[in-house]
Design an enzyme around this catalytic site. Structure first.
Site, PDB file in Angstrom:
ATOM      1  N   SER A 110      75.572  -0.406  22.420  1.00  0.00           N
ATOM      2  CA  SER A 110      74.307  -0.213  21.705  1.00  0.00           C
ATOM      3  C   SER A 110      73.826  -1.441  20.932  1.00  0.00           C
ATOM      4  O   SER A 110      73.186  -1.310  19.886  1.00  0.00           O
ATOM      5  CB  SER A 110      74.391   1.006  20.774  1.00  0.00           C
ATOM      6  OG  SER A 110      74.556   2.199  21.539  1.00  0.00           O
ATOM      7  N   GLU A 151      84.383  -2.807  23.764  1.00  0.00           N
ATOM      8  CA  GLU A 151      83.291  -1.832  23.774  1.00  0.00           C
ATOM      9  C   GLU A 151      83.803  -0.446  23.387  1.00  0.00           C
ATOM     10  O   GLU A 151      84.377   0.262  24.225  1.00  0.00           O
ATOM     11  CB  GLU A 151      82.683  -1.744  25.183  1.00  0.00           C
ATOM     12  CG  GLU A 151      82.107  -3.037  25.687  1.00  0.00           C
ATOM     13  CD  GLU A 151      81.073  -2.789  26.783  1.00  0.00           C
ATOM     14  OE1 GLU A 151      79.923  -3.169  26.584  1.00  0.00           O
ATOM     15  OE2 GLU A 151      81.429  -2.187  27.811  1.00  0.00           O
ATOM     16  N   GLY A 197      75.728   3.266  24.996  1.00  0.00           N
ATOM     17  CA  GLY A 197      74.588   4.071  25.414  1.00  0.00           C
ATOM     18  C   GLY A 197      74.233   5.206  24.467  1.00  0.00           C
ATOM     19  O   GLY A 197      73.455   6.092  24.805  1.00  0.00           O
ATOM     20  N   GLY A 230      74.026  -3.403  27.472  1.00  0.00           N
ATOM     21  CA  GLY A 230      73.563  -2.523  28.538  1.00  0.00           C
ATOM     22  C   GLY A 230      72.063  -2.317  28.461  1.00  0.00           C
ATOM     23  O   GLY A 230      71.268  -3.155  28.895  1.00  0.00           O
ATOM     24  N   GLY A 231      71.656  -1.194  27.870  1.00  0.00           N
ATOM     25  CA  GLY A 231      70.251  -0.799  27.824  1.00  0.00           C
ATOM     26  C   GLY A 231      69.282  -1.901  27.440  1.00  0.00           C
ATOM     27  O   GLY A 231      68.252  -2.104  28.105  1.00  0.00           O
ATOM     28  N   GLU A 262      82.965   3.003  32.000  1.00  0.00           N
ATOM     29  CA  GLU A 262      82.342   3.939  32.955  1.00  0.00           C
ATOM     30  C   GLU A 262      83.112   3.936  34.273  1.00  0.00           C
ATOM     31  O   GLU A 262      83.242   4.970  34.930  1.00  0.00           O
ATOM     32  CB  GLU A 262      80.856   3.576  33.159  1.00  0.00           C
ATOM     33  CG  GLU A 262      80.030   3.965  31.934  1.00  0.00           C
ATOM     34  CD  GLU A 262      78.784   3.121  31.713  1.00  0.00           C
ATOM     35  OE1 GLU A 262      78.370   2.385  32.618  1.00  0.00           O
ATOM     36  OE2 GLU A 262      78.235   3.202  30.593  1.00  0.00           O
ATOM     37  N   HIS A 317      85.180  -1.697  33.138  1.00  0.00           N
ATOM     38  CA  HIS A 317      84.207  -1.071  32.231  1.00  0.00           C
ATOM     39  C   HIS A 317      84.607   0.392  32.023  1.00  0.00           C
ATOM     40  O   HIS A 317      85.106   1.036  32.944  1.00  0.00           O
ATOM     41  CB  HIS A 317      82.793  -1.179  32.818  1.00  0.00           C
ATOM     42  CG  HIS A 317      81.743  -0.761  31.842  1.00  0.00           C
ATOM     43  ND1 HIS A 317      81.450   0.556  31.599  1.00  0.00           N
ATOM     44  CD2 HIS A 317      80.949  -1.483  31.012  1.00  0.00           C
ATOM     45  CE1 HIS A 317      80.514   0.624  30.668  1.00  0.00           C
ATOM     46  NE2 HIS A 317      80.192  -0.604  30.289  1.00  0.00           N
ATOM     47  N   ASN A 325      74.585  -6.088  31.154  1.00  0.00           N
ATOM     48  CA  ASN A 325      75.187  -5.189  32.143  1.00  0.00           C
ATOM     49  C   ASN A 325      74.085  -4.230  32.576  1.00  0.00           C
ATOM     50  O   ASN A 325      73.748  -3.306  31.846  1.00  0.00           O
ATOM     51  CB  ASN A 325      76.372  -4.437  31.507  1.00  0.00           C
ATOM     52  CG  ASN A 325      76.948  -3.392  32.440  1.00  0.00           C
ATOM     53  OD1 ASN A 325      76.607  -3.330  33.619  1.00  0.00           O
ATOM     54  ND2 ASN A 325      77.842  -2.559  31.899  1.00  0.00           N
ATOM     55  N   TRP A 326      73.537  -4.492  33.753  1.00  0.00           N
ATOM     56  CA  TRP A 326      72.388  -3.700  34.210  1.00  0.00           C
ATOM     57  C   TRP A 326      72.792  -2.316  34.697  1.00  0.00           C
ATOM     58  O   TRP A 326      71.932  -1.468  34.958  1.00  0.00           O
ATOM     59  CB  TRP A 326      71.658  -4.448  35.329  1.00  0.00           C
ATOM     60  CG  TRP A 326      70.878  -5.638  34.869  1.00  0.00           C
ATOM     61  CD1 TRP A 326      71.068  -6.360  33.713  1.00  0.00           C
ATOM     62  CD2 TRP A 326      69.786  -6.255  35.553  1.00  0.00           C
ATOM     63  NE1 TRP A 326      70.158  -7.380  33.656  1.00  0.00           N
ATOM     64  CE2 TRP A 326      69.358  -7.342  34.762  1.00  0.00           C
ATOM     65  CE3 TRP A 326      69.134  -6.000  36.757  1.00  0.00           C
ATOM     66  CZ2 TRP A 326      68.293  -8.160  35.140  1.00  0.00           C
ATOM     67  CZ3 TRP A 326      68.078  -6.826  37.143  1.00  0.00           C
ATOM     68  CH2 TRP A 326      67.667  -7.899  36.327  1.00  0.00           C
ATOM     69  N   LYS A 327      74.108  -2.110  34.887  1.00  0.00           N
ATOM     70  CA  LYS A 327      74.619  -0.825  35.410  1.00  0.00           C
ATOM     71  C   LYS A 327      73.883  -0.467  36.709  1.00  0.00           C
ATOM     72  O   LYS A 327      73.517  -1.368  37.457  1.00  0.00           O
ATOM     73  CB  LYS A 327      74.497   0.264  34.343  1.00  0.00           C
ATOM     74  CG  LYS A 327      75.113  -0.203  33.013  1.00  0.00           C
ATOM     75  CD  LYS A 327      75.363   0.876  32.023  1.00  0.00           C
ATOM     76  CE  LYS A 327      75.987   0.266  30.768  1.00  0.00           C
ATOM     77  NZ  LYS A 327      76.408   1.250  29.793  1.00  0.00           N
TER      78      LYS A 327
HETATM   79  P1  PGA Z   1      74.775  -0.228  25.922  1.00  0.00           P
HETATM   80  O1  PGA Z   1      75.876  -0.527  27.055  1.00  0.00           O
HETATM   81  O2  PGA Z   1      74.380  -1.562  25.353  1.00  0.00           O
HETATM   82  O3  PGA Z   1      73.649   0.443  26.659  1.00  0.00           O
HETATM   83  O4  PGA Z   1      75.415   0.639  24.910  1.00  0.00           O
HETATM   84  C1  PGA Z   1      76.861  -1.503  26.881  1.00  0.00           C
HETATM   85  C2  PGA Z   1      77.801  -1.520  28.051  1.00  0.00           C
HETATM   86  O5  PGA Z   1      78.150  -0.449  28.564  1.00  0.00           O
HETATM   87  O6  PGA Z   1      78.227  -2.594  28.510  1.00  0.00           O
END
Ligand code: PGA
Length: 248
Positions: free
Chosen positions: A212, A166, A172, A233-234, A96, A94, A9-11
């Protein structure tokens, strides 16, 4: 045997030009026939990503879409626009998007139904906040999210869905859930799917863990009985993602 699915997930990261560069860099690192590998990039980079990923094992997914076919929804992207360019996966709900863009379980359900109508695979996100975990309501909360997300979804569709568990407190933050915590909730999600549908559907549906995930934690998390891969994500923006995909 369920095939693992590892999605990045590149956000809101990388321009279209940077997207092409990163895909070229990651392409040789994420080669893996045993798993599905999906890069969910920003909408503006989808076309460039599809072109860059051509001929590789990388599938391209969107991070969101609207639940209507078209119309007066300034700034939104319709499901048919995604499938028209060859996007087959879409992240839905998601945390977010729920937190910053007022998405609700109800809109998640509408989007899930639309994704299936268009033959896309939804990656449906759920997960509890830290307060909810501390209050001991994690499983109740996640079960409710799942039950509403799957309202009116047919059994044949449900088994094609991907669920991403999640925990919000792990996203994050560098605070990854323990494999036992992640397994407990993923197992409860599978039981919930069994209650809604049947054991065959529960056996087929794929459930990811996200929050994470790193190259160091992936192997233990993904080898849990009810965890079928991850939403990352990251770490999906770095060469580390190759190690996550090839965690075994
Ligand atoms: P993260 O993000 O791996 O940076 O914690 C995961 C996500 O939000 O899908």
């Amino acid at each position: 045997m369920r095939k693992k699915i590892i999605a990045g997930n590149w956000k809101m990261n990388k321009t279209p030009t940077e997207t092409v560069t990163l895909i070229e860099e990651l392409k040789p690192l994420v080669q893996n026939e045993k798993e599905d590998v999906v890069f969910c990039v920003p909408a503006i980079s989808l076309a460039a990503a599809l072109e860059a990923a051509k001929g590789s094992n990388i599938e391209i997914g969107a991070q969101n879409m609207h639940f209507e076919e078209n119309g007066a929804y300034t700034g939104e992207i319709a499901p048919g626009m995604l499938t028209d360019i060859g996007v087959n996966y879409v992240i839905i709900g998601h945390s977010e998007r729920r937190e910053y863009f007022a998405e609700t379980d109800r809109t998640v359900n509408k989007k899930v139904l639309k994704a299936f109508e268009h033959g896309m695979t939804p990656i449906i996100c759920c997960g509890e906040s830290l307060v909810q975990r501390e209050q001991g309501v994690t499983i109740d909360w996640v079960r409710q999210q799942i039950k509403i997300a799957f309202l009116n979804v047919k059994k044949e569709q449900a088994k094609e869905a991907v669920i991403a568990y999640e925990p919000i407190w792990a996203i994050g933050t560098g605070k990854v859930a323990t494999s036992a915590q992640a397994q407990e909730v993923c197992k409860a999600i599978r039981e919930c799917i069994k209650e809604i549908y049947d054991s065959g559907t529960a056996k087929e549906i794929r459930i990811q863990y996200g929050g994470s995930v790193t190259a160091d934690s992936a192997a233990e998390l993904f080898s849990q009985d009810d965890i079928d891969g991850g939403l990352v994500g990251g770490a999906s923006l770095k060469p580390d993602f190759g190690r996550i995909v090839n965690y075994r």
